[in-house]
Structure formats: structure tokens, C-alpha cells
Design a protein around this motif. Structure first.
Motif, PDB file in Angstrom:
ATOM      1  N   CYS A 146       0.787  -1.383   0.315  1.00 32.79           N
ATOM      2  CA  CYS A 146       0.290   0.332   0.147  1.00 32.79           C
ATOM      3  C   CYS A 146       0.904   1.343   0.088  1.00 32.79           C
ATOM      4  O   CYS A 146       1.703   0.400   0.149  1.00 32.79           O
ATOM      5  CB  CYS A 146      -0.985  -0.401   1.075  1.00 32.79           C
ATOM      6  SG  CYS A 146      -2.193  -1.380   1.302  1.00 32.79           S
ATOM      7  N   CYS A 149      -3.444   2.811   6.403  1.00 32.49           N
ATOM      8  CA  CYS A 149      -4.479   3.521   6.970  1.00 32.49           C
ATOM      9  C   CYS A 149      -4.838   3.443   8.374  1.00 32.49           C
ATOM     10  O   CYS A 149      -4.824   2.786   8.490  1.00 32.49           O
ATOM     11  CB  CYS A 149      -5.925   2.846   6.120  1.00 32.49           C
ATOM     12  SG  CYS A 149      -6.128   3.140   4.702  1.00 32.49           S
ATOM     13  N   PHE A 182      -4.170  -5.309   8.028  1.00 36.00           N
ATOM     14  CA  PHE A 182      -4.741  -6.759   6.665  1.00 36.00           C
ATOM     15  C   PHE A 182      -2.850  -6.810   6.622  1.00 36.00           C
ATOM     16  O   PHE A 182      -2.385  -6.038   7.026  1.00 36.00           O
ATOM     17  CB  PHE A 182      -5.075  -6.033   4.858  1.00 36.00           C
ATOM     18  CG  PHE A 182      -6.822  -5.578   5.200  1.00 36.00           C
ATOM     19  CD1 PHE A 182      -7.686  -6.550   5.788  1.00 36.00           C
ATOM     20  CD2 PHE A 182      -7.183  -5.193   4.382  1.00 36.00           C
ATOM     21  CE1 PHE A 182      -8.717  -5.730   5.997  1.00 36.00           C
ATOM     22  CE2 PHE A 182      -8.310  -4.990   4.608  1.00 36.00           C
ATOM     23  CZ  PHE A 182      -9.453  -5.851   5.025  1.00 36.00           C
ATOM     24  N   ASN A 195      -7.177   0.926  -5.647  1.00 29.02           N
ATOM     25  CA  ASN A 195      -7.767   2.326  -5.046  1.00 29.02           C
ATOM     26  C   ASN A 195      -7.214   4.117  -5.539  1.00 29.02           C
ATOM     27  O   ASN A 195      -6.496   4.297  -6.648  1.00 29.02           O
ATOM     28  CB  ASN A 195      -6.336   2.663  -3.243  1.00 29.02           C
ATOM     29  CG  ASN A 195      -6.897   1.753  -2.080  1.00 29.02           C
ATOM     30  OD1 ASN A 195      -8.059   1.822  -2.457  1.00 29.02           O
ATOM     31  ND2 ASN A 195      -6.254   1.437  -1.226  1.00 29.02           N
ATOM     32  N   ARG A 221      -7.054   7.810   4.312  1.00 29.93           N
ATOM     33  CA  ARG A 221      -7.116   7.079   2.712  1.00 29.93           C
ATOM     34  C   ARG A 221      -6.407   8.414   2.163  1.00 29.93           C
ATOM     35  O   ARG A 221      -6.043   9.470   2.750  1.00 29.93           O
ATOM     36  CB  ARG A 221      -8.121   7.550   2.338  1.00 29.93           C
ATOM     37  CG  ARG A 221      -9.803   6.387   3.020  1.00 29.93           C
ATOM     38  CD  ARG A 221      -8.771   5.506   3.502  1.00 29.93           C
ATOM     39  NE  ARG A 221      -9.138   4.185   1.999  1.00 29.93           N
ATOM     40  CZ  ARG A 221      -9.327   3.386   1.247  1.00 29.93           C
ATOM     41  NH1 ARG A 221      -8.259   2.940   2.160  1.00 29.93           N
ATOM     42  NH2 ARG A 221      -9.316   3.522  -0.060  1.00 29.93           N
ATOM     43  N   SER A 231      -0.614  -6.091   4.911  1.00 30.71           N
ATOM     44  CA  SER A 231      -0.097  -4.424   3.576  1.00 30.71           C
ATOM     45  C   SER A 231       0.048  -3.570   4.355  1.00 30.71           C
ATOM     46  O   SER A 231       1.181  -3.677   5.494  1.00 30.71           O
ATOM     47  CB  SER A 231      -1.716  -4.353   3.152  1.00 30.71           C
ATOM     48  OG  SER A 231      -2.457  -3.358   4.149  1.00 30.71           O
ATOM     49  N   TYR A 252      -7.006   2.388  10.448  1.00 27.84           N
ATOM     50  CA  TYR A 252      -7.733   1.419  10.760  1.00 27.84           C
ATOM     51  C   TYR A 252      -7.656  -0.171   9.831  1.00 27.84           C
ATOM     52  O   TYR A 252      -8.185  -0.688  10.734  1.00 27.84           O
ATOM     53  CB  TYR A 252      -9.294   1.511  10.833  1.00 27.84           C
ATOM     54  CG  TYR A 252      -9.892   2.059   9.114  1.00 27.84           C
ATOM     55  CD1 TYR A 252      -9.929   0.328   8.149  1.00 27.84           C
ATOM     56  CD2 TYR A 252      -9.347   3.034   8.491  1.00 27.84           C
ATOM     57  CE1 TYR A 252      -9.703   0.837   6.828  1.00 27.84           C
ATOM     58  CE2 TYR A 252      -9.742   2.534   6.821  1.00 27.84           C
ATOM     59  CZ  TYR A 252      -9.606   1.672   6.395  1.00 27.84           C
ATOM     60  OH  TYR A 252      -9.827   2.103   5.029  1.00 27.84           O
ATOM     61  N   CYS A 253      -6.631  -0.329   9.584  1.00 27.01           N
ATOM     62  CA  CYS A 253      -6.609  -1.082   8.878  1.00 27.01           C
ATOM     63  C   CYS A 253      -5.686  -2.141   9.678  1.00 27.01           C
ATOM     64  O   CYS A 253      -4.411  -2.194  10.053  1.00 27.01           O
ATOM     65  CB  CYS A 253      -5.938  -0.684   7.671  1.00 27.01           C
ATOM     66  SG  CYS A 253      -5.441  -2.358   5.962  1.00 27.01           S
ATOM     67  N   GLY A 280      -4.253  -5.038   0.721  1.00 23.42           N
ATOM     68  CA  GLY A 280      -3.332  -4.741  -0.041  1.00 23.42           C
ATOM     69  C   GLY A 280      -4.058  -3.429  -0.315  1.00 23.42           C
ATOM     70  O   GLY A 280      -4.940  -3.583  -0.674  1.00 23.42           O
ATOM     71  N   THR A 281      -3.204  -2.700  -1.861  1.00 26.60           N
ATOM     72  CA  THR A 281      -3.414  -2.470  -3.116  1.00 26.60           C
ATOM     73  C   THR A 281      -2.769  -2.952  -4.061  1.00 26.60           C
ATOM     74  O   THR A 281      -1.804  -2.219  -4.290  1.00 26.60           O
ATOM     75  CB  THR A 281      -3.182  -0.403  -3.146  1.00 26.60           C
ATOM     76  OG1 THR A 281      -3.701  -0.118  -1.454  1.00 26.60           O
ATOM     77  CG2 THR A 281      -3.567   0.039  -4.208  1.00 26.60           C
ATOM     78  N   GLN A 303       0.087   3.945   1.853  1.00 22.72           N
ATOM     79  CA  GLN A 303       0.499   4.146   3.183  1.00 22.72           C
ATOM     80  C   GLN A 303      -0.533   3.682   3.811  1.00 22.72           C
ATOM     81  O   GLN A 303      -1.502   3.244   3.977  1.00 22.72           O
ATOM     82  CB  GLN A 303       0.523   5.331   3.784  1.00 22.72           C
ATOM     83  CG  GLN A 303      -0.694   6.442   3.360  1.00 22.72           C
ATOM     84  CD  GLN A 303      -1.229   7.685   3.699  1.00 22.72           C
ATOM     85  OE1 GLN A 303      -0.203   8.143   3.448  1.00 22.72           O
ATOM     86  NE2 GLN A 303      -2.094   8.199   4.058  1.00 22.72           N
TER      87      GLN A 303
HETATM   88  S1  SF4 Z   1      -5.040  -2.674   2.380  1.00 22.04           S
HETATM   89 FE1  SF4 Z   1      -6.903  -1.338   2.157  1.00 22.04          FE
HETATM   90  S2  SF4 Z   1      -7.617  -0.049   4.078  1.00 22.04           S
HETATM   91 FE2  SF4 Z   1      -5.767  -0.950   4.811  1.00 22.04          FE
HETATM   92  S3  SF4 Z   1      -3.866   0.090   4.526  1.00 22.04           S
HETATM   93 FE3  SF4 Z   1      -4.551  -0.597   2.235  1.00 22.04          FE
HETATM   94  S4  SF4 Z   1      -5.591   0.512   1.250  1.00 22.04           S
HETATM   95 FE4  SF4 Z   1      -5.817   0.888   3.637  1.00 22.04          FE
END
Ligand code: SF4
Length: 397
Positions: A35, A39, A44, A118, A155, A46, A41-42, A84-85, A37
Motif C-alpha cells: 500500500c 490506513c 490487513f 485505490n 486514506r 499490507s 483502521y487497517c 493491500g493495494t 501508506q
Molecule cells: S489494505 Fe486497504 S485499508 Fe489497508 S492500508 Fe491498504 S488501502 Fe488502507
């Protein structure tokens, strides 16, 4: 820098299908753990990455794909490139991965092939490249149309950047687009949420996913005092989601997913119906050849040993009959159509009633489950307490 095996030109879609051969349907999930950067709340798997790591990762993915055993028995019905992205990767990288999976597997001619993206990480050239690589569905992470909410969530994009990416995707030929939205964001009112949803529905995407914000341990949000909507407000936001989207012609087919006619996500449905799936990439999980397992979450181990399935596959588990029955209930009841008694009997050679009769009746009587024809499903009231109810479908070994 490690060189990645990529084509200098983006290959056109190559679909080889084999008719008249009985192959088992298989879904592929390909994880891209990068990603721009993180987020707020994330949780995941990534994070940010440098160019060299991304290149080495693609190389490792290609090696993992080439080493897959048992591919001959399957036909790919969907591919989901998630993260991820994934859209931090150039079209050439995605094309090389798609080429590798097409070399290894037979594809259904109608395979649904999704990439998550994204806003702010795509441009017309990249989007056209994805299309040429055979990607036919785009899932855009928007979450909110409000600038303050987007900033609070961490975001990387504005709403205007999203609109630009959405337009560019349409121009590149994407005629199947999902938009991810989030509610119960700190400070958000019910009125604001309804307005955001309408704004997005006006754009007429084929599919909208709407999840409530969950505060996960270990994330920056878990460390902060947040002005979260109370339970009643969140309940109402959930109910309003279905109502607002229904006005725009979206049908709720799962707890958090809404689609226009004919556009329910086939990859998701396959997962809930327990189609086998193979996860490729860091931390990806699988239900493949009767086993459940997850790839290593350690990037160095993955980069070094991705072609060695025994080494990278962790928590390998053969599913018992009871495990399969529990999964059938857990996953199937997420869908608004629910689960079929007949299907249950076909799968497990036993009547649903024999195993779950008392629990189904109990929740039917208090109005949390209902029966429609051959199907059992949650009522609207039941969806809100579904997690508690599903715990009662656990079986003793
Ligand atoms: S996976 Fe999605 S929510 Fe998590 S940091 Fe990456 S863009 Fe943000």
C-alpha cells in the motif's frame, strides 16, 4: 536490482478453455501486500514497499504459480487480485502474473477477473493495461465521499481523485465496477451516511460493498479516543444502507454486499458456497484439494521459498466432515438467499433437520431465522445478531 520476468509489451488476453472435460471449478486469490501508506483502521497484511521488494515479490509469485501441483484437475472460474493495494503495481507486473496463471491453469471462458485499486494509484494507461491483461472487474476502495472522513481514515485520496479514477476506468472499458464504502466512521451521522451512499449510487456502479468500521487491535484507531456512533445509530445505518440502495436498484445478496441485476460478485458467491480456492502470495489462504492452509506471513520466507509449497504453507488442515458442515452453515447463511436443505442433503448425505433441527426451530420461533421454500435464512432482525447465532452451529467432534 532483481529483474522481474515481464513482457515489454502487455500481452493480449489469452484464454484457453477445454470443453468436454470434467474439471472442478477453482477460484484463485492473488495477494498483493503493498500500500502507499497504512490506513488508520487497517490490520490487513499490507504496507509500504520499495521498488526492489515489489519486483522480487512478483518474481516469487511467478515461481509459486509455476510450482502449483494438481492444476490439471481444475478450471478457473474467478480470479481476485486483492491486497493491500494491487494497483500500486504496474500493468506489466499484473500482466505477467495473469500470463503465468493462464499458462498453469485452464480458464472458464466466463471467468470473472477482479483487481482491487485505490483512487490515486491508477491512470488511463495502467487501467487499459489491466484490461488488456484480461481483468474484467475493478473494485475501487473509496470508503467515504467526505474529505474530513477520508483524512481521518488515513486514506491517500480525495473524493475528486476517486471520481477521476472512476471516469478513467469507464473510459478504459471497465463495465463491471465495485465501490467499497464504510459506515460508523467516528463523528459520522446517519444523515451523512445516507447522503454519501446516494452520491455513490448516482454514479451507477454495478456493485457496492458497505462495511461498518471495526476497530481492530494493534491499529492506530485502537489507541485513540474515537467518537463512534452508538449501537442504535449503527443499527439504523445498516438498515438505511439496504433501503437507500434498493431505491437505486441494488439488491442485497449478502450481509455487506449489494449489486445491480446480474452483477453479484461471482468470486464472493463461490467462496460462500464453498467452491475450492487457491490463495497465492504472502499470507493467502486456500481451500485446495481437500485441505485448508495459509501461506507464510513472513515476507523473507515467502521471497526465498515461494516455489516450495511444503515450506510456505502453514496450518495445513484436512477438514473433517463436521468442519465442512459447519462451514456450509457459516458461509451459506451470510447470503441473503440462505442455505438449501436439499443442497445440504446432497453434500452430506443427511437431512439438515437431523443435525440442526432444534437450533433452527429455536431461532425461527424468536424471529431471527425464517424458512422460504427449501431455504433457511436470517431475517433482517437476525442479521444483526448473526455472529452470536452462528456460534450455535458449532458441532462437537
Ligand atoms: S489494505 Fe486497504 S485499508 Fe489497508 S492500508 Fe491498504 S488501502 Fe488502507
Amino acid at each position: 536490482m532483481t529483474m522481474v520476468r515481464m513482457n515489454s509489451t502487455i500481452p493480449m488476453t489469452r484464454i484457453h478453455t477445454v470443453k468436454n472435460e470434467k474439471r472442478t471449478p477453482l477460484e484463485l486469490y492473488i495477494h498483493v501486500p503493498f500500500c502507499v501508506q497504512k490506513c488508520q483502521y487497517c490490520d490487513f497484511l499490507s504496507g509500504p514497499s520499495d521498488r526492489e521488494t515489489r519486483d522480487r515479490y512478483i518474481e516469487a509469485l511467478l515461481a509459486e504459480i509455476q510450482a502449483v501441483q494438481g492444476a490439471e484437475a481444475y478450471e478457473i472460474v474467478s480470479v481476485f487480485i486483492g491486497g493491500g493495494t494491487p494497483s500500486v503495481l504496474e500493468a506489466e507486473a499484473i500482466a505477467s502474473v495473469m500470463e503465468a496463471v493462464r499458462d498453469r491453469f485452464v480458464f472458464s471462458a466466463e471467468a470473472e477477473i477482479t483487481i482491487e485499486a485505490n483512487p490515486g494509484t491508477v491512470d488511463p494507461k495502467k487501467l487499459r493495461g489491466y484490461r488488456s491483461a484480461g481483468i474484467n472487474r475493478l473494485s475501487l476502495g473509496l470508503q467515504s465521499t467526505d474529505p474530513a472522513e477520508l483524512r481521518m481514515l488515513g486514506r491517500i485520496h480525495t473524493y475528486e481523485e476517486f471520481l477521476q479514477s472512476y471516469r478513467q476506468a469507464r473510459e478504459a472499458g471497465f463495465d463491471n465496477i465495485n465501490i467499497d464504502m464504510m459506515f460508523a466512521i467516528p463523528g459520522q451521522t446517519g444523515e451523512a451516511w445516507r447522503a454519501h451512499l446516494s452520491q455513490v449510487a448516482e454514479l451507477k456502479p454495478e456493485h457496492i460493498s458497505a462495511y461498518s468500521l471495526i476497530i481492530e487491535e494493534g491499529t492506530p484507531f485502537a489507541e485513540r479516543e474515537l467518537d463512534l456512533p452508538d449501537e442504535d445509530t449503527e443499527y439504523q445505518m445498516y438498515e438505511d444502507t439496504a433501503a437507500v440502495l434498493a431505491e437505486y436498484g441494488y439488491h442485497q445478496y449478502e450481509i455487506s454486499n449489494y449489486a445491480r441485476e446480474g452483477y453479484a460478485c461471482r468470486h464472493n458467491i463461490g467462496y460462500w458456497k464453498r467452491t475450492e480456492y487457491l490463495g497465492l502470495g504472502l499470507g493467502a489462504s486456500s481451500l485446495y484439494r481437500g485441505e485448508r492452509f495459509s501461506n507464510t506471513r513472513d515476507m523473507q520466507e515467502y521471497l526465498g521459498f515461494s516455489a516450495d509449497a511444503e515450506r510456505i504453507r502453514k496450518e495445513v488442515m484436512k477438514l473433517s466432515r463436521n468442519d465442512q458442515i459447519e462451514e456450509f452453515m457459516y458461509l451459506g447463511l451470510r447470503m441473503t438467499e440462505g442455505i438449501s436443505e436439499k443442497q445440504f442433503e446432497q453434500n452430506f448425505g443427511e437431512q439438515l433437520e437431523n443435525i440442526y433441527g432444534p437450533v433452527l426451530q429455536k431461532y425461527k420461533e424468536i424471529g431471527f431465522l425464517e424458512k422460504s421454500g427449501d431455504h433457511w435464512r436470517f431475517t433482517r432482525k437476525g442479521i444483526h445478531v448473526s455472529n452470536h447465532i452462528l456460534a450455535e452451529f458449532l458441532l462437537e467432534e
